[in-house]
Design a protein around this motif. Sequence first.
Motif, short mmCIF file in Angstrom:
data_model
loop_
_atom_site.label_atom_id
_atom_site.label_comp_id
_atom_site.label_asym_id
_atom_site.label_seq_id
_atom_site.Cartn_x
_atom_site.Cartn_y
_atom_site.Cartn_z
N VAL A 338 0.83 -1.21 0.00
CA VAL A 338 0.00 0.00 0.00
C VAL A 338 0.87 1.26 0.00
O VAL A 338 0.62 2.22 -0.75
N TRP A 339 1.90 1.26 0.81
CA TRP A 339 2.78 2.43 0.86
C TRP A 339 3.53 2.61 -0.46
O TRP A 339 3.72 3.75 -0.92
N SER A 340 3.96 1.53 -1.07
CA SER A 340 4.66 1.63 -2.36
C SER A 340 3.75 2.18 -3.44
O SER A 340 4.16 3.05 -4.24
N VAL A 341 2.50 1.72 -3.48
CA VAL A 341 1.55 2.23 -4.48
C VAL A 341 1.30 3.72 -4.24
O VAL A 341 1.28 4.53 -5.19
N TYR A 342 1.14 4.10 -2.99
CA TYR A 342 0.88 5.52 -2.69
C TYR A 342 2.05 6.40 -3.11
O TYR A 342 1.85 7.46 -3.75
N THR A 343 3.27 6.02 -2.75
CA THR A 343 4.43 6.84 -3.11
C THR A 343 4.64 6.88 -4.62
O THR A 343 5.02 7.93 -5.17
N THR A 344 4.40 5.77 -5.31
CA THR A 344 4.57 5.77 -6.76
C THR A 344 3.56 6.69 -7.45
O THR A 344 3.92 7.48 -8.33
N LEU A 345 2.30 6.59 -7.06
CA LEU A 345 1.29 7.46 -7.66
C LEU A 345 1.51 8.92 -7.29
O LEU A 345 1.28 9.82 -8.12
N ARG A 346 1.98 9.19 -6.08
CA ARG A 346 2.27 10.57 -5.70
C ARG A 346 3.42 11.13 -6.52
O ARG A 346 3.37 12.29 -6.97
N ALA A 347 4.48 10.32 -6.74
CA ALA A 347 5.59 10.77 -7.56
C ALA A 347 5.16 11.00 -9.01
O ALA A 347 5.59 11.97 -9.65
N ALA A 348 4.30 10.12 -9.53
CA ALA A 348 3.80 10.31 -10.89
C ALA A 348 2.97 11.58 -11.00
O ALA A 348 3.07 12.33 -11.98
N ARG A 349 2.14 11.85 -10.00
CA ARG A 349 1.33 13.07 -10.01
C ARG A 349 2.21 14.31 -9.92
O ARG A 349 1.97 15.30 -10.61
N ALA A 350 3.26 14.25 -9.09
CA ALA A 350 4.18 15.38 -9.00
C ALA A 350 4.93 15.58 -10.31
O ALA A 350 5.16 16.72 -10.74
N GLY A 351 5.30 14.49 -10.98
CA GLY A 351 5.96 14.61 -12.27
C GLY A 351 5.05 15.22 -13.32
O GLY A 351 5.49 16.03 -14.15
N ASP A 352 3.78 14.84 -13.31
CA ASP A 352 2.83 15.44 -14.25
C ASP A 352 2.68 16.94 -14.00
O ASP A 352 2.62 17.74 -14.94
N ALA A 355 5.81 18.69 -15.29
CA ALA A 355 5.82 18.76 -16.75
C ALA A 355 4.83 19.80 -17.25
O ALA A 355 5.12 20.56 -18.19
N ALA A 356 3.66 19.87 -16.61
CA ALA A 356 2.67 20.89 -17.01
C ALA A 356 3.18 22.29 -16.73
O ALA A 356 3.00 23.21 -17.54
N ALA A 357 3.86 22.48 -15.59
CA ALA A 357 4.41 23.79 -15.28
C ALA A 357 5.52 24.17 -16.25
O ALA A 357 5.62 25.34 -16.67
N ALA A 358 6.36 23.19 -16.62
CA ALA A 358 7.42 23.48 -17.58
C ALA A 358 6.85 23.84 -18.94
O ALA A 358 7.34 24.75 -19.63
N ALA A 359 5.80 23.13 -19.36
CA ALA A 359 5.17 23.44 -20.64
C ALA A 359 4.51 24.81 -20.61
O ALA A 359 4.55 25.57 -21.58
N GLU A 360 3.94 25.18 -19.46
CA GLU A 360 3.32 26.50 -19.34
C GLU A 360 4.36 27.60 -19.36
O GLU A 360 4.17 28.66 -19.94
N GLY A 361 5.52 27.34 -18.73
CA GLY A 361 6.57 28.35 -18.70
C GLY A 361 7.28 28.52 -20.01
O GLY A 361 7.89 29.57 -20.27
N SER A 362 7.25 27.52 -20.89
CA SER A 362 7.94 27.61 -22.17
C SER A 362 7.13 28.33 -23.24
O SER A 362 7.62 28.57 -24.33
#
Length: 410
Positions: A338-352, A355-362
């Motif tokens: 459960v903890w591994s799934v939570y941390t993985t999805l949280r990292a994926a959400r932070a990466g998204d 990426a969205a902030a970088a695309a907005e800034g460019s």
Amino acid sequence: MQPGIPPAVAPFLRTAAAYAWRLLVVGVFVYALFAVLGRFHEIGVAVFLGLVVTALLRPVADVVAKGVPRGLAVALTLLGSIALVLGVLALVGAAVAGESTTLVREFRTGVDRIEHWLQQPPFRLNPKTLSDVQSRIGEFLSSHRSALVSRALSGASRLVEVLATLVLALFSSVFFMHSGDRHWVWFRDQLPDSVQDRTDLGARAAWRTFTGYTHGIVLVAATNAILVGLALWVLGVPLAVPLALLEFAAAFVPLFGSPIALAIAAVVALASKGPLVAGIVIALIVVIGQIEGHLLHPLVMSWAVRLHPLVVAISVVAGTIAAGVVGAVVAVPIVSVVWSVYTTLRAARAGDRAAAAAAEGSRPEGPGQEGPATEGPAGGPPEGPAKGRRRPRRRGRLSGLRWRCSRRWR
């Protein structure tokens, strides 16, 4: 407070309430999960054992499948593993049968030695007290003989349930090892398109953590069993092989299993070899606990299980309260997954989000950026922006407005 306006809520209370209802939802979900597993615990245990067997034997089946068909490789791997387990059990049975006469004599002598030791200082127990305890035990066994017989019969029916669970686990592991990937793809495709990617990401993280935990705990248990078996054999304690096997099985309950198994070994050593050897075995409990906690777990399981020891202890106790021994065994891997799934999805959400902030800034924000390079005379190299003109620095919308006004009034 003005009429018609609700009172202001402190930010701390608002945040605490938000976390509180989320924790309540998680608690209800966990309780419902354990309730369902308790109601259908045989099926849950069978599937869990099937996943354990798959995590252990699938790499072997993959290697064998390079030379033979996949189905034959799975069959050979399972049959070889069953033969290995039966061979170990036969070895344990032969060791117990070969030492039965010696064990009875040593235990009788050991019990007399313990009685004599308890009568000496500092205990100074009355011999009549010990004889009364023995007589009361005999009276209890004779008066509750029918209850003991009924419990033995219920234990026989329980044995049938255990065998049925093992058969179902073996049957499940066959399909998991042979075509588990196709089964997962089929299940994932039944979900809505919006959640398929995240579900697949979380499931792969869960399986990676579960396989890492399974490999790590088996390696730790085997190391503990070898150390305990060698130490008991050197000390001359009887039943060294069965006690080592008990240590291997008990190591699957983190933090608590190994001390309990070694405490049983200390009792056997006390009854057969005396208090000195029993004291050495107790010291062995401390040494093996230090090796397991500070060497084996950090080296073997740190990459798969990232849980604080307090979390592990609470998980084991909670699993024991909810489902007994089975709950103690499955609690830590469930919490780890459960903890591994939570941390993985949280990292994926932070990466998204990044990426969205970088695309907005460019994106271009108007004046202040370099325009496209113009071609030089006669098709020469590009000259870049117009020379001799000072390029304004980017300072947001206000600076862009100032730049446009200055250009207009030139």
